[in-house]
Design a protein around this motif. Structure first.
Motif, short mmCIF file in Angstrom:
data_model
loop_
_atom_site.label_atom_id
_atom_site.label_comp_id
_atom_site.label_asym_id
_atom_site.label_seq_id
_atom_site.Cartn_x
_atom_site.Cartn_y
_atom_site.Cartn_z
N ILE A 361 0.88 -1.17 0.00
CA ILE A 361 0.00 0.00 0.00
C ILE A 361 0.91 1.22 0.00
O ILE A 361 1.74 1.38 0.89
N ARG A 362 0.80 2.01 -1.05
CA ARG A 362 1.72 3.14 -1.17
C ARG A 362 1.40 4.19 -0.12
O ARG A 362 0.23 4.54 0.08
N ARG A 363 2.47 4.68 0.53
CA ARG A 363 2.29 5.74 1.52
C ARG A 363 1.87 7.01 0.81
O ARG A 363 2.58 7.48 -0.08
N PRO A 364 0.74 7.60 1.17
CA PRO A 364 0.41 8.88 0.52
C PRO A 364 1.32 9.97 1.05
O PRO A 364 1.53 10.06 2.26
N ARG A 365 1.90 10.75 0.19
CA ARG A 365 2.80 11.81 0.63
C ARG A 365 2.23 13.16 0.22
O ARG A 365 1.76 13.34 -0.90
N GLY A 366 2.29 14.12 1.15
CA GLY A 366 1.95 15.50 0.82
C GLY A 366 0.50 15.75 0.43
O GLY A 366 0.21 16.64 -0.35
N ARG A 367 -0.44 14.95 0.99
CA ARG A 367 -1.84 15.17 0.65
C ARG A 367 -2.33 16.56 1.05
O ARG A 367 -3.16 17.16 0.39
N ASP A 368 -1.81 17.05 2.22
CA ASP A 368 -2.28 18.34 2.72
C ASP A 368 -1.89 19.50 1.81
O ASP A 368 -2.48 20.57 1.87
N ILE A 369 -0.90 19.30 0.96
CA ILE A 369 -0.51 20.37 0.04
C ILE A 369 -0.83 20.00 -1.41
O ILE A 369 -0.27 20.55 -2.35
#
Ligand code: SAH
Ligand code: SF4
Length: 397
Positions: A361-369
């Motif tokens: 499961i790919r780590r989501p990165r930088g969703r908040d931006i």
């Protein structure tokens, strides 16, 4: 950061920009200026290894030659980071501006996003078993754009909403990397940098530009192709050409569905090339020892995230050296999808693993931006003014 030189560079047409030129092209240029071949090597070293921004900084060249080059309209021309946003997780999203004012987004992910896990390479090994001396060097993944916008029109992706504006040139693709490496003070060779061609655009619809950029990144900037992954939505002619390359990144394919009906509803390109044809083309790519093809699978709640879909996927991939990266859908405004339930994602992954298919499961990165997969859309739509870069912390996410 912007000064008169940068402003001047804006007006210089692309061919005058040295960043992007191959060594033979630089040799030709030096011949035109009556210079020996070694001058071309000096420029090559200065722009791709030292990543110097201006001709004035290339002090290995005689001053008279620098002046002559400038007078003829030449400049280095590394694209410029004109806006940055920083996520709470350390990810940074950059708006990078090209000479003609077009912008794309490039993302820096310290520690990576886990995308390499299980693909049989050294990058995967480092991700799975970080060593205790990790502090001595930086480990990060840079996500690069290959086009301004995208023509493929996947229904779940924000980049699709832009349509296609143009291809990026090899210098503009490799230049995003140079700009980010400079910003992060990266020392190629010491730091472990992975590159993913997973930003804006479809790399295989800009095949020549993309592969020429790979040439610059490997030969000139010395980043090994084994640290690069290209992701395609499944452009068949591109995959067939890719199969013949000797120096090539690892391959990832955005499958995103387990049958043609579902895939066609979320990826209209399936009408042109269906899953069967796609898998046949992928099978022509000769894999390196231990290498696996990555299949990306964006999980859309209620659409493709049920155990019956996992079963179909297992049947499709049973004879391939494959691994699957599950990506939980990252939301965007006005999109008719919703995130899958966490227990459905877990059950899906378990089903694949039980069948012997490595699934992560790919780590989501930088969703908040808005830096995560499928969220790149040139956040700033109006022209970028030629003034100072806004501080990271104050930018909208
Ligand atoms: N155009 C190429 C590479 C860029 S997209 C391609 O499509 O493969 C990189 C990945 O992000 C693809 O696997 C795509 O399916 C996925 N993606 C697109 N939109 C997304 C979203 N909103 N949430 C999660 N993943 C998304
Ligand atoms: Fe283009 Fe990839 Fe987005 Fe599809 S997922 S629209 S191919 S960038």
């Amino acid at each position: 950061m912007l000064n008169e030189t940068n402003t001047l560079e804006e007006k210089i047409p692309a061919p005058a920009r040295l960043f992007g030129a191959s060594l033979p092209e630089l040799v030709q240029l030096m011949e035109r200026f009556g210079q020996p071949v070694y001058r071309a090597r000096q420029i090559y070293e200065a722009i791709y290894n030292q990543r110097l921004y201006s001709l004035d900084e290339i002090t290995t060249l005689p001053a008279a030659l620098r002046e002559a080059l400038k007078a003829a309209g030449h400049a280095v021309g590394i694209p410029e980071i004109v806006q940055t946003a920083r996520s709470v997780d350390g990810t940074e999203r950059y708006l990078v501006r090209m000479a003609d004012g077009e912008t794309v987004e490039t993302v820096w992910m310290p520690g990576g996003d886990g995308g390499e896990r299980g693909d049989g390479t050294q990058a995967a090994e480092e991700e799975e078993h970080p060593t205790h001396d990790d502090d001595d060097y930086k480990r990060a993944t840079i996500c690069i754009s290959s086009q301004v916008g995208c023509a493929v029109n996947c229904q779940f992706c924000l980049t699709a909403k832009l349509g296609i504006r143009r291809n990026l040139t090899p210098g503009e693709i490799a230049g995003q990397v140079a700009a980010v490496l400079n910003r992060q003070n990266v020392e190629v060779g010491r730091d472990r940098i992975n590159l993913v061609f997973m930003g804006m655009g479809e790399p295989f619809l800009n095949y020549a530009g993309f592969m020429a950029a790979v040439g610059l990144l490997t030969a000139a900037m010395r980043i090994p192709e084994s640290r690069m992954t290209v992701s395609t939505s499944g452009i068949l002619p591109g995959i067939l050409d890719f199969a013949k390359e000797t120096v090539r990144p690892k391959l990832a394919v955005s499958l995103n569905a387990s049958n043609d009906v579902v895939r066609e509803s979320i990826m209209p390109i399936t009408r042109k090339w269906n899953i069967g044809a796609l898998l046949e083309a992928i099978a022509t790519v000769p894999l390196r020892p231990r290498e696996r093809v990555t299949f990306e699978y964006v999980m859309l709640g209620g659409i493709n995230d049920q155990v019956e879909h996992a079963n179909e996927l297992i049947a499709l991939l049973k004879n391939m050296q494959a691994k699957i990266n599950l990506i939980v859908w990252n939301s965007g405004p006005d999109m008719p999808f919703h995130e899958p339930a966490p227990q459905d994602v877990a059950a899906f992954q378990k089903r694949l693993r039980d069948a012997g298919i490595p699934a992560f499961i790919r780590r989501p990165r930088g969703r908040d931006i808005y830096a995560a997969c499928g969220q790149l859309k040139r956040t700033l739509e109006q022209p970028v003014p030629l003034v100072a870069i806004a501080p990271a912390a104050t930018l909208p996410g």
